[in-house]
Design a protein around this motif. Structure first.
Motif, short mmCIF file in Angstrom:
data_model
loop_
_atom_site.label_atom_id
_atom_site.label_comp_id
_atom_site.label_asym_id
_atom_site.label_seq_id
_atom_site.Cartn_x
_atom_site.Cartn_y
_atom_site.Cartn_z
N GLU A 289 0.83 -1.20 0.00
CA GLU A 289 0.00 0.00 0.00
C GLU A 289 0.87 1.25 0.00
N MET A 290 0.39 2.28 -0.71
CA MET A 290 1.13 3.53 -0.84
C MET A 290 0.19 4.71 -0.63
N THR A 291 0.79 5.84 -0.35
CA THR A 291 0.04 7.09 -0.29
C THR A 291 -0.06 7.68 -1.68
N ARG A 292 -0.83 8.74 -1.81
CA ARG A 292 -1.03 9.36 -3.12
C ARG A 292 0.29 9.78 -3.76
N ASP A 293 1.27 10.19 -2.95
CA ASP A 293 2.55 10.64 -3.51
C ASP A 293 3.56 9.51 -3.70
#
Length: 299
Positions: free
Chosen positions: A15-19
């Motif tokens: 999982e990653m953040t928007r950036d």
């Protein structure tokens, strides 16, 4: 923990953040959701884990976070996909240091090996680490196909214990069993061949869409293994449009969008991947919307 190589094993998303930064709490929440749904283990840092987009330190961090979340309840395996054998050995040792209990090893990246070179790569890595290894055979993606006769040369390596079979050849499971008996645990590595592979002898399923619909994936595997073919087939037919997404070039973006729509994660990816837009996005959304509208009720 002893790895059984049995059941549904999601190739878990990173999982990653928007950036594009790592979102470790979200990765851990997703692992917990899949575990609660009946999944039997986790492969971190596969294609869906965006292995090639992460630094060596990030890979180690992701594995450590997964091990912490699993807390001994299910084995955590680390995908090893590097440019050279030496880099793969280093990545394997890092994964072990982070707590991985097994490895899923791919052929070397970029340079396209032949079967002799791939066997040498797997054998050399196996002798350099003391973790059990699952060889990932995926000629569609990596352009080298280890056939049953090639595994004769790997049978002498005690810690090469399993094969994730993704040749798209429905005969391969039977050919491997005929040639090697029970020497290797065989796991389905192609989502839309899951039912056939399990009925023909696969002991497990390393799955992409189990990320998004883990309860349905676990139930379908259980029914297939129990020989309840009609019930398994009904679930398989519902699942199939989703399962086809696992064999697309953009499987990472596709399945992350499915995860988001199913409430299992977010669609954020790391460049050069981009989230889906336009007709391509609408195509995936339509498949998921249909699946959600007709989602089977599980007992």
């Amino acid at each position: 923990m002893t790895v059984s190589w049995h059941g549904v094993i999601p190739a878990l998303m990173t999982e990653m953040t928007r950036d594009g930064a790592l979102d470790l709490p979200a990765t851990q929440r997703h692992l917990e959701s899949c575990l609660a749904a009946g999944c039997a283990g986790f492969v971190m840092l596969g294609t869906l884990g965006e292995n090639s987009s992460l630094s060596a330190d990030e890979k180690e961090t992701v594995v450590r976070a997964a091990v912490e979340a699993a807390a001994g309840r299910a084995p955590v395996m680390a995908g090893i996909a590097e440019y050279t054998t030496d880099l793969a050995i280093d990545a394997a040792r890092r994964a072990r240091r982070a707590g991985a209990e097994a490895l899923m090893v791919l052929p070397t990246m970029v340079y396209q090996t032949d079967a002799r070179e791939a066997v040498h790569h797997f054998r050399t890595l196996a002798r350099a680490v003391d973790l059990p290894i699952m060889v990932y055979n995926n000629p569609m993606a990596y352009k080298v196909d280890l056939k049953p006769e090639d595994f004769v040369e790997l049978a002498g390596e005690a810690n090469i214990v399993a094969v994730k079979e993704a040749s798209h050849d429905g005969r391969r499971i039977t050919d491997m069993i005929n040639r090697h008996g029970d020497r290797f645990k065989l796991l389905c590595g192609v989502d839309d061949l899951m039912l056939e592979n399990v009925l023909f002898g696969a002991s497990g399923w390393v799955s992409g869409l189990a990320n998004s619909f883990p309860r349905e994936a676990a139930q379908m595997f259980k029914l297939a293994e129990a020989g309840r073919k009609d019930e398994a087939l009904a679930l398989y037919r519902w699942f199939m449009p989703l399962l086809h997404l696992d064999v697309a070039v953009k499987l990472v973006q596709y399945i992350k969008l499915v995860n988001q729509m199913a409430g299992e994660g977010s669609e954020w990816v790391r460049s050069p991947r981009l989230t889906l837009v336009g007709d391509e996005r609408r195509h995936v959304e339509a498949i998921v919307e249909q699946a959600l509208a007709t989602r089977p009720r599980l007992g």
